[in-house]
Design a protein around this motif. Structure first.
Motif, PDB file in Angstrom:
ATOM      1  N   ASN A   1     -60.637  11.575  35.146  1.00  0.00           N
ATOM      2  CA  ASN A   1     -61.616  11.322  34.100  1.00  0.00           C
ATOM      3  C   ASN A   1     -61.267  12.155  32.873  1.00  0.00           C
ATOM      4  N   THR A   2     -61.991  11.942  31.793  1.00  0.00           N
ATOM      5  CA  THR A   2     -61.616  12.572  30.527  1.00  0.00           C
ATOM      6  C   THR A   2     -61.585  14.097  30.595  1.00  0.00           C
ATOM      7  N   PRO A   3     -62.617  14.761  31.125  1.00  0.00           N
ATOM      8  CA  PRO A   3     -62.524  16.226  31.199  1.00  0.00           C
ATOM      9  C   PRO A   3     -61.338  16.712  32.029  1.00  0.00           C
ATOM     10  N   GLU A   4     -61.005  15.958  33.089  1.00  0.00           N
ATOM     11  CA  GLU A   4     -59.900  16.370  33.957  1.00  0.00           C
ATOM     12  C   GLU A   4     -58.560  16.253  33.243  1.00  0.00           C
ATOM     13  N   TRP A   5     -58.292  15.070  32.620  1.00  0.00           N
ATOM     14  CA  TRP A   5     -56.969  14.937  31.995  1.00  0.00           C
ATOM     15  C   TRP A   5     -56.848  15.784  30.732  1.00  0.00           C
ATOM     16  N   ALA A   6     -57.957  15.957  30.022  1.00  0.00           N
ATOM     17  CA  ALA A   6     -57.900  16.789  28.828  1.00  0.00           C
ATOM     18  C   ALA A   6     -57.628  18.239  29.190  1.00  0.00           C
ATOM     19  N   ALA A   7     -58.265  18.720  30.262  1.00  0.00           N
ATOM     20  CA  ALA A   7     -58.024  20.089  30.709  1.00  0.00           C
ATOM     21  C   ALA A   7     -56.594  20.265  31.194  1.00  0.00           C
ATOM     22  N   TYR A   8     -56.085  19.248  31.912  1.00  0.00           N
ATOM     23  CA  TYR A   8     -54.707  19.328  32.402  1.00  0.00           C
ATOM     24  C   TYR A   8     -53.717  19.393  31.237  1.00  0.00           C
ATOM     25  N   LEU A   9     -53.898  18.508  30.246  1.00  0.00           N
ATOM     26  CA  LEU A   9     -52.997  18.529  29.092  1.00  0.00           C
ATOM     27  C   LEU A   9     -53.100  19.856  28.344  1.00  0.00           C
ATOM     28  N   ALA A  10     -54.326  20.318  28.126  1.00  0.00           N
ATOM     29  CA  ALA A  10     -54.517  21.544  27.360  1.00  0.00           C
ATOM     30  C   ALA A  10     -53.903  22.748  28.062  1.00  0.00           C
ATOM     31  N   THR A  11     -54.065  22.820  29.373  1.00  0.00           N
ATOM     32  CA  THR A  11     -53.652  24.012  30.119  1.00  0.00           C
ATOM     33  C   THR A  11     -52.206  23.946  30.583  1.00  0.00           C
ATOM     34  N   ASP A  12     -51.805  22.821  31.192  1.00  0.00           N
ATOM     35  CA  ASP A  12     -50.507  22.736  31.852  1.00  0.00           C
ATOM     36  C   ASP A  12     -49.404  22.105  31.009  1.00  0.00           C
ATOM     37  N   VAL A  13     -49.776  21.347  29.995  1.00  0.00           N
ATOM     38  CA  VAL A  13     -48.770  20.601  29.240  1.00  0.00           C
ATOM     39  C   VAL A  13     -48.601  21.136  27.820  1.00  0.00           C
ATOM     40  N   ILE A  14     -49.717  21.453  27.170  1.00  0.00           N
ATOM     41  CA  ILE A  14     -49.645  21.926  25.795  1.00  0.00           C
ATOM     42  C   ILE A  14     -49.671  23.449  25.746  1.00  0.00           C
ATOM     43  N   GLY A  15     -50.680  24.045  26.373  1.00  0.00           N
ATOM     44  CA  GLY A  15     -50.806  25.493  26.334  1.00  0.00           C
ATOM     45  C   GLY A  15     -51.275  25.951  24.959  1.00  0.00           C
ATOM     46  N   GLY A  16     -51.100  27.212  24.687  1.00  0.00           N
ATOM     47  CA  GLY A  16     -51.498  27.733  23.387  1.00  0.00           C
ATOM     48  C   GLY A  16     -53.004  27.758  23.231  1.00  0.00           C
ATOM     49  N   ASP A  17     -53.468  27.412  22.029  1.00  0.00           N
ATOM     50  CA  ASP A  17     -54.890  27.529  21.726  1.00  0.00           C
ATOM     51  C   ASP A  17     -55.632  26.199  21.818  1.00  0.00           C
ATOM     52  N   ALA A  18     -54.999  25.172  22.390  1.00  0.00           N
ATOM     53  CA  ALA A  18     -55.658  23.876  22.526  1.00  0.00           C
ATOM     54  C   ALA A  18     -56.782  23.974  23.545  1.00  0.00           C
ATOM     55  N   THR A  19     -57.945  23.410  23.210  1.00  0.00           N
ATOM     56  CA  THR A  19     -59.050  23.343  24.165  1.00  0.00           C
ATOM     57  C   THR A  19     -59.146  21.933  24.723  1.00  0.00           C
ATOM     58  N   ALA A  20     -59.722  21.815  25.922  1.00  0.00           N
ATOM     59  CA  ALA A  20     -59.870  20.500  26.533  1.00  0.00           C
ATOM     60  C   ALA A  20     -60.720  19.584  25.660  1.00  0.00           C
TER      61      ALA A  20
END
Length: 219
Positions: free
Chosen positions: A49-68
């Motif tokens: 779902n949206t919170p799950e994929w956004a958190a995954y991208l923000a944390t594991d794929v993008i990193g830095g200061d991106a928030t979910a």
């Protein structure tokens, strides 16, 4: 086994050929944010779902200061703009929906946000054929958890065991099966489901042209 009393469609990869669009948009977004797209990223994202994929991208794929929250908003905005230009309908999708709407009540259980579901179904002219739409915002857990399909069955006022789900992905097949539904698999040629997930389906078809009331009665 009783004749199915309702049919619940997944949207992405079943009604619209959106998985390549999601991948292109997310890849482009990740690249713009300086992230790294991994070999298994797309497979991991399918069904979240949206919170799950956004958190995954923000944390594991993008990193830095991106928030979910920021990732979700910006990616969904890019998807909305893409759909405003063109909706990549799957062959036979509109006809299958029209055909089955005359047979049983229909629902959608999608990992997409409601704004995209309503945009897509409206553009295809089939929004009125569905009695309920379950989006990513409506459930706590995305696929492969059964939450979305259970919610759709409840809103249709039909027991999950009396519903048929139409799915394409590994996580979607697992989700519908975990909900207790009979599952029709329509594997996407570019993103085929895992064999163990495909084995959960009551029926495998190659296109939506094969999805008829007669086929569902015989499940």
């Amino acid at each position: 086994m009783t004749i199915p009393q309702a049919v619940v469609f997944d949207m992405d990869g079943v009604l619209v050929d959106s998985e390549p669009v999601w991948e292109e948009v997310r890849r482009g977004y990740v690249a713009d944010r300086g992230g790294t797209w991994h070999s298994d990223t797309q497979e991991r994202l399918m069904g979240m779902n949206t919170p799950e994929w956004a958190a995954y991208l923000a944390t594991d794929v993008i990193g830095g200061d991106a928030t979910a929250e920021q990732v979700a908003y910006e990616v969904v905005d890019r998807m909305s703009r893409r759909y405003a230009d063109e909706v990549p309908v799957m062959p036979g999708a509109v006809e299958a929906v029209e055909r089955l709407a005359e047979f049983r009540p229909l629902g959608v259980a999608s990992s997409s946000p409601r704004v995209l579901i309503e945009l897509v179904l409206g553009r295809l002219g089939i929004a009125g054929r569905f009695r309920t739409l379950v989006s990513t915002e409506d459930v706590d857990l995305g696929k492969p958890a059964p939450d979305g399909y259970l919610a759709a069955a409840a809103r249709l006022e039909v027991a999950a065991e009396a519903c048929v789900a139409v799915e394409d992905s590994s996580n979607g097949l697992r989700s519908a099966h975990a909900a207790g539904m009979r599952v029709v698999a329509v594997p996407h040629p570019r993103y085929p489901p895992a064999e163990d997930a495909l084995a959960l389906a009551s029926l495998k078809i190659s296109s939506l042209d094969e999805l008829t009331p007669t086929v569902l009665r015989d499940l």
